[in-house]
Design a protein around this motif. Structure first.
Motif, PDB file in Angstrom:
ATOM      1  N   GLY A  96       0.901  -0.782  -0.063  1.00 18.56           N
ATOM      2  CA  GLY A  96       0.099   0.222   0.045  1.00 18.56           C
ATOM      3  C   GLY A  96       1.136   0.913  -0.153  1.00 18.56           C
ATOM      4  N   VAL A  97       2.102   1.107  -0.368  1.00 18.97           N
ATOM      5  CA  VAL A  97       2.812   2.215  -0.413  1.00 18.97           C
ATOM      6  C   VAL A  97       2.665   3.179  -1.324  1.00 18.97           C
ATOM      7  CG1 VAL A  97       5.731   3.287  -0.202  1.00 18.97           C
ATOM      8  CG2 VAL A  97       4.890   0.842   0.725  1.00 18.97           C
ATOM      9  N   ASP A  98       2.305   2.137  -2.308  1.00 21.31           N
ATOM     10  CA  ASP A  98       1.972   3.349  -4.578  1.00 21.31           C
ATOM     11  C   ASP A  98       1.044   2.442  -4.526  1.00 21.31           C
ATOM     12  OD1 ASP A  98       4.582   5.155  -4.032  1.00 21.31           O
ATOM     13  OD2 ASP A  98       5.910   3.233  -4.751  1.00 21.31           O
ATOM     14  N   ARG A  99       0.133   3.441  -4.954  1.00 23.84           N
ATOM     15  CA  ARG A  99      -1.577   3.284  -5.936  1.00 23.84           C
ATOM     16  C   ARG A  99      -1.037   2.590  -7.074  1.00 23.84           C
ATOM     17  NH1 ARG A  99      -5.746   4.446  -4.107  1.00 23.84           N
ATOM     18  NH2 ARG A  99      -5.063   5.868  -2.658  1.00 23.84           N
ATOM     19  N   PRO A 100      -1.676   1.304  -7.846  1.00 25.61           N
ATOM     20  CA  PRO A 100      -1.097   1.510  -9.065  1.00 25.61           C
ATOM     21  C   PRO A 100      -1.983   2.652 -10.115  1.00 25.61           C
ATOM     22  CG  PRO A 100      -3.120  -0.178  -8.643  1.00 25.61           C
ATOM     23  CD  PRO A 100      -2.052   0.511  -7.044  1.00 25.61           C
ATOM     24  N   ARG A 101      -0.777   2.524 -11.572  1.00 27.13           N
ATOM     25  CA  ARG A 101      -1.363   3.508 -12.350  1.00 27.13           C
ATOM     26  C   ARG A 101      -2.943   2.798 -12.763  1.00 27.13           C
ATOM     27  NH1 ARG A 101      -0.772   4.196 -17.545  1.00 27.13           N
ATOM     28  NH2 ARG A 101      -0.163   2.217 -17.635  1.00 27.13           N
ATOM     29  N   ALA A 102      -2.561   1.726 -13.135  1.00 27.01           N
ATOM     30  CA  ALA A 102      -3.988   0.963 -13.661  1.00 27.01           C
ATOM     31  C   ALA A 102      -4.211  -0.533 -13.137  1.00 27.01           C
ATOM     32  CB  ALA A 102      -3.876   1.096 -14.946  1.00 27.01           C
ATOM     33  N   GLY A 103      -5.572  -0.966 -12.935  1.00 24.87           N
ATOM     34  CA  GLY A 103      -5.621  -2.338 -12.359  1.00 24.87           C
ATOM     35  C   GLY A 103      -6.222  -1.649 -10.849  1.00 24.87           C
ATOM     36  N   ALA A 104      -5.352  -2.937 -10.375  1.00 24.79           N
ATOM     37  CA  ALA A 104      -6.393  -2.638  -8.755  1.00 24.79           C
ATOM     38  C   ALA A 104      -5.316  -3.870  -7.570  1.00 24.79           C
ATOM     39  CB  ALA A 104      -7.826  -3.795  -8.630  1.00 24.79           C
ATOM     40  N   VAL A 105      -5.064  -3.189  -6.654  1.00 23.44           N
ATOM     41  CA  VAL A 105      -4.121  -3.920  -5.364  1.00 23.44           C
ATOM     42  C   VAL A 105      -4.567  -4.638  -4.188  1.00 23.44           C
ATOM     43  CG1 VAL A 105      -1.884  -4.720  -3.890  1.00 23.44           C
ATOM     44  CG2 VAL A 105      -1.835  -3.849  -6.400  1.00 23.44           C
ATOM     45  N   THR A 106      -5.910  -5.357  -4.154  1.00 22.18           N
ATOM     46  CA  THR A 106      -6.898  -5.436  -2.730  1.00 22.18           C
ATOM     47  C   THR A 106      -6.584  -6.705  -1.483  1.00 22.18           C
ATOM     48  OG1 THR A 106      -7.918  -6.999  -3.709  1.00 22.18           O
ATOM     49  CG2 THR A 106      -8.007  -4.122  -4.657  1.00 22.18           C
ATOM     50  N   VAL A 107      -7.013  -5.858  -0.390  1.00 15.45           N
ATOM     51  CA  VAL A 107      -6.568  -7.389   0.546  1.00 15.45           C
ATOM     52  C   VAL A 107      -8.400  -7.199   1.375  1.00 15.45           C
ATOM     53  CG1 VAL A 107      -6.021  -5.724   2.093  1.00 15.45           C
ATOM     54  CG2 VAL A 107      -5.374  -7.490   3.190  1.00 15.45           C
ATOM     55  N   GLY A 108      -8.509  -8.338   1.125  1.00 13.33           N
ATOM     56  CA  GLY A 108     -10.393  -8.723   1.829  1.00 13.33           C
ATOM     57  C   GLY A 108     -11.207  -8.108   1.179  1.00 13.33           C
ATOM     58  N   GLY A 109     -11.041  -7.697  -0.690  1.00 15.54           N
ATOM     59  CA  GLY A 109     -12.017  -7.012  -1.375  1.00 15.54           C
ATOM     60  C   GLY A 109     -11.710  -5.267  -1.591  1.00 15.54           C
ATOM     61  N   VAL A 110     -10.764  -4.867  -0.222  1.00 13.56           N
ATOM     62  CA  VAL A 110     -10.325  -3.211  -0.077  1.00 13.56           C
ATOM     63  C   VAL A 110      -8.905  -3.114  -1.134  1.00 13.56           C
ATOM     64  CG1 VAL A 110     -10.734  -1.536   1.478  1.00 13.56           C
ATOM     65  CG2 VAL A 110     -12.302  -3.385   1.375  1.00 13.56           C
ATOM     66  N   ILE A 131      -5.955  -1.872  -1.591  1.00 13.10           N
ATOM     67  CA  ILE A 131      -4.409  -1.305  -0.059  1.00 13.10           C
ATOM     68  C   ILE A 131      -4.025   0.042  -0.396  1.00 13.10           C
ATOM     69  CG2 ILE A 131      -2.091  -1.971   0.999  1.00 13.10           C
ATOM     70  CD1 ILE A 131      -3.095  -4.657  -0.240  1.00 13.10           C
ATOM     71  N   ALA A 132      -4.419   0.954  -0.555  1.00  7.28           N
ATOM     72  CA  ALA A 132      -3.561   2.423  -0.719  1.00  7.28           C
ATOM     73  C   ALA A 132      -4.565   3.070  -0.611  1.00  7.28           C
ATOM     74  CB  ALA A 132      -3.239   2.616  -1.486  1.00  7.28           C
ATOM     75  N   ASP A 133      -5.892   2.649  -0.646  1.00 11.56           N
ATOM     76  CA  ASP A 133      -6.702   3.304   0.088  1.00 11.56           C
ATOM     77  C   ASP A 133      -7.434   3.368   1.830  1.00 11.56           C
ATOM     78  OD1 ASP A 133      -7.640   3.708  -1.918  1.00 11.56           O
ATOM     79  OD2 ASP A 133      -9.470   2.902  -2.426  1.00 11.56           O
ATOM     80  N   LEU A 134      -6.522   1.876   2.321  1.00 11.13           N
ATOM     81  CA  LEU A 134      -6.248   1.787   3.321  1.00 11.13           C
ATOM     82  C   LEU A 134      -5.560   2.824   5.087  1.00 11.13           C
ATOM     83  CD1 LEU A 134      -5.588  -2.209   4.324  1.00 11.13           C
ATOM     84  CD2 LEU A 134      -8.304  -1.084   4.232  1.00 11.13           C
ATOM     85  N   PRO A 135      -6.581   3.490   5.927  1.00 10.21           N
ATOM     86  CA  PRO A 135      -6.325   4.931   6.957  1.00 10.21           C
ATOM     87  C   PRO A 135      -5.302   3.952   7.432  1.00 10.21           C
ATOM     88  CG  PRO A 135      -8.659   4.686   7.108  1.00 10.21           C
ATOM     89  CD  PRO A 135      -8.550   3.304   5.914  1.00 10.21           C
TER      90      PRO A 135
END
Length: 587
Positions: free
Chosen positions: A390-404, A406-410
């Motif tokens: 969750g340090v960086d956010r993908p330019r395209a696509g998605a990286v999730t944990v438990g459907g959320v 990761i980069a969006d988590l507080p």
């Protein structure tokens, strides 16, 4: 590298108004006390003018002069007391507001996402956090109250001159127009000049920081002359920027110095002519001249602090510029993850607008498994690790944990999900306990247990145990001990997924194996993603993900990939060929 911007004038104005509004009572009190002090100061010349007229008319008595003198004394004392009270109020206001500026700076810097924090110029950020914050604090504490008081006094003096004689008032104002022209000329050029000067100073600080932190590299590669040339060029730019602000002051200061003497001379000449013609009393001329002479003190104060206001205004613009950085905040609709499984779907990533270093990666990391990510240098392994953490956010696509995503988590929730541990580590100045509880508050027994888990036996030998001061004048840890401290923080954070980007690289092989065994015991039933450069890590993993040119080219167990004879098999043969039996070489 992400350059640090400076705020525009409108943004600076809004921020300054906001600071004033936060302590409006002190501002109102300061202005009121200043107005009363200026009013008390006007009584002296007025009463002196009356005495002069009375003496000239032959109607002055000793008792009348004594009463007037006593009134002048009382008004002077009142002016001093009120001015000191206004200044004291201003200083308290300044200290409180300076504290808000410092807190705002820290909040903004600590609020940087990791991807932003590690790419901003360290030297520039250090200058903003030290010199710029100090300049703004000094202005708020000292310059702002004194300038407000001086401006109020100057305004009241001019009003008083108009009461004595509108004609002499007009003459005084016209003669002060030179100061207004010089000030306008200066203020049109000073903000940009001071911003350029401070930017050049920050660039010089960056040059020095880069040279000092890379001293070993400079020495090894024989880059001393090149770094010296680069440093001299930065010094020359800073020197030219400094000379520009000095040139502005050499024009502005003499012009203002002359401007507040001219009105007194003009009033005496014109007033003297009018008095000889019988059109104006001698007392009125004396009072007007004394009032205009009183302008010297407030104008001197304004002159002294005007440069400081320009310099601190540029510093304030640099501090407020941090608010314009593109920070990534979790959306309000972010929900807790619905599980521990990590999914990567079509992930692409590029650094600072360059070419993609990840190109459509798809990967599922099952809860509790040990996954090794391997590949040649530049394949995108560490970049994938940063996206997974969750340090960086993908330019395209998605990286999730438990459907959320990761980069969006507080941050607080993210640390309980995934923690990234790299070769880089930091020991903060403070006690060993302070350095450990950065990860999570815990009683001493848990702190000692975390240190024991990572094999940090040296901690028990520290003179004051957990209260031992580290860094600075305290105990300086070597690389291996500092990395063990970093790993102890991970144990305390207790995430369900750990991304290790060669986290034990600075430990010798025996220490690395011992630390990895200890971590394995602690991380049972937890997910471990190891960015592996030593392929022994891949050999012991449940699965191996093979990266090449930003793509995931192979995925499977060690045995299956070796049997397949592909990219991983080639890496394994190369590594195995350069590894002594029983050793742990590098790919």
């Amino acid at each position: 590298m992400i350059p640090l911007p400076a705020a525009g004038r409108e943004q600076v104005r809004r921020a300054a108004v906001d600071l004033l509004c936060r302590d409006r009572r002190s501002v109102v009190l300061m202005v009121a006390l200043n107005a009363l002090a200026a009013t008390a100061g006007l009584a002296g010349p007025w009463l002196l003018g009356d005495i002069v007229d009375a003496v000239a008319a032959g109607r002055a008595t000793a008792s009348a002069v004594d009463r007037a003198a006593l009134a002048i004394l009382l008004c002077t004392v009142a002016q001093i007391v009120l001015a000191r009270s206004a200044l004291s109020t201003g200083y308290r206001f300044g200290e409180r507001t300076a504290a808000r500026v410092r807190e705002r700076f820290l909040d903004r810097v600590l609020g940087f996402p990791a991807a932003v924090a590690e790419r901003v110029p360290a030297g520039d950020l250090a200058v903003r956090g030290t010199s710029d914050v100090s300049a703004v604090a000094t202005t708020l504490r000292d310059a702002l109250p004194e300038v407000l008081i001086a401006a109020g006094q100057a305004l009241f003096v001019l009003v008083a001159v108009f009461f004595v004689s509108p004609l002499l008032g007009v003459i005084g104002v016209l003669c002060l127009s030179g100061a207004a022209v010089a000030t306008r000329w200066y203020l049109r050029r000073a903000p940009d000049a001071y911003l350029a000067e401070q930017a050049a100073g920050s660039a010089l600080a960056d040059e020095l920081t880069a040279t000092l932190t890379g001293a070993r590299t400079v020495e090894t590669l024989g880059l001393a002359e090149r770094r010296l040339a680069s440093g001299r060029a930065a010094i020359e730019r800073a020197y030219r920027a400094r000379r520009r602000t000095l040139a502005l002051r050499t024009v502005f200061f003499p012009a203002v110095d002359v401007s507040y003497v001219v009105p007194v001379v003009a009033v005496l000449l014109v007033g003297g002519m009018l008095h000889t013609r019988g059109d104006m009393s001698l007392g009125a001329v004396a009072a007007a001249a004394l009032y205009l002479r009183q302008l010297a003190a407030p104008l001197d104060a304004i002159l002294v602090w005007l440069e400081q206001l320009q310099s601190s205004g540029a510093s304030f613009a640099r501090l407020e510029g941090l608010a314009t950085l593109p920070l990534v905040s979790p959306p309000a609709s972010a929900r807790p993850p619905g599980g521990d499984q990590i999914e990567v779907r079509g992930a692409r990533y590029a650094y600072d607008g360059g070419r993609d270093v990840l190109r459509g990666v798809d990967l599922t990391v099952r809860p509790g498994e040990r996954l090794a990510v391997v590949g040649p240098s530049g394949a995108g392994k560490s970049t994938l690790g940063r996206l997974l953490a969750g340090v960086d956010r993908p330019r395209a696509g998605a990286v999730t944990v438990g459907g959320v995503p990761i980069a969006d988590l507080p941050p607080g929730l993210l640390r309980r999900q995934v923690v990234l541990v790299t070769q880089e580590h930091h020991v903060f100045r403070g006690t060993l306990r302070d350095n450990l509880i950065l990860a999570a508050e815990a009683p001493d027994r848990q702190l000692w247990r975390a240190l024991a888990v990572v094999g940090a036996d040296w901690a028990a030998e520290l003179p004051d145990g957990l209260d031992t001061l580290l860094g600075g004048d305290g105990v300086v840890l070597d690389g291996a001990c500092a990395q063990q401290l970093s790993l102890a923080r991970v144990v305390l954070a207790d995430p369900h997924t750990l991304v290790l980007d060669e986290a034990t690289a600075l430990l010798d092989p025996a220490q690395a194996r011992a630390t990895e065994r200890a971590l394995a015991a602690v991380l049972q039933e937890r997910t471990v993603i190891a960015i592996a450069h030593r392929l022994q890590t891949a050999h012991d993993a449940d699965r191996v993900a093979v990266m090449d040119a930003g793509r995931l080219v192979e995925l499977g167990t060690h045995d299956d990939l070796v049997a397949a004879g592909g990219t991983y098999a080639a890496l394994w043969r190369t590594w195995h060929g350069f590894t002594r039996p029983g050793g742990a070489g590098d790919a």
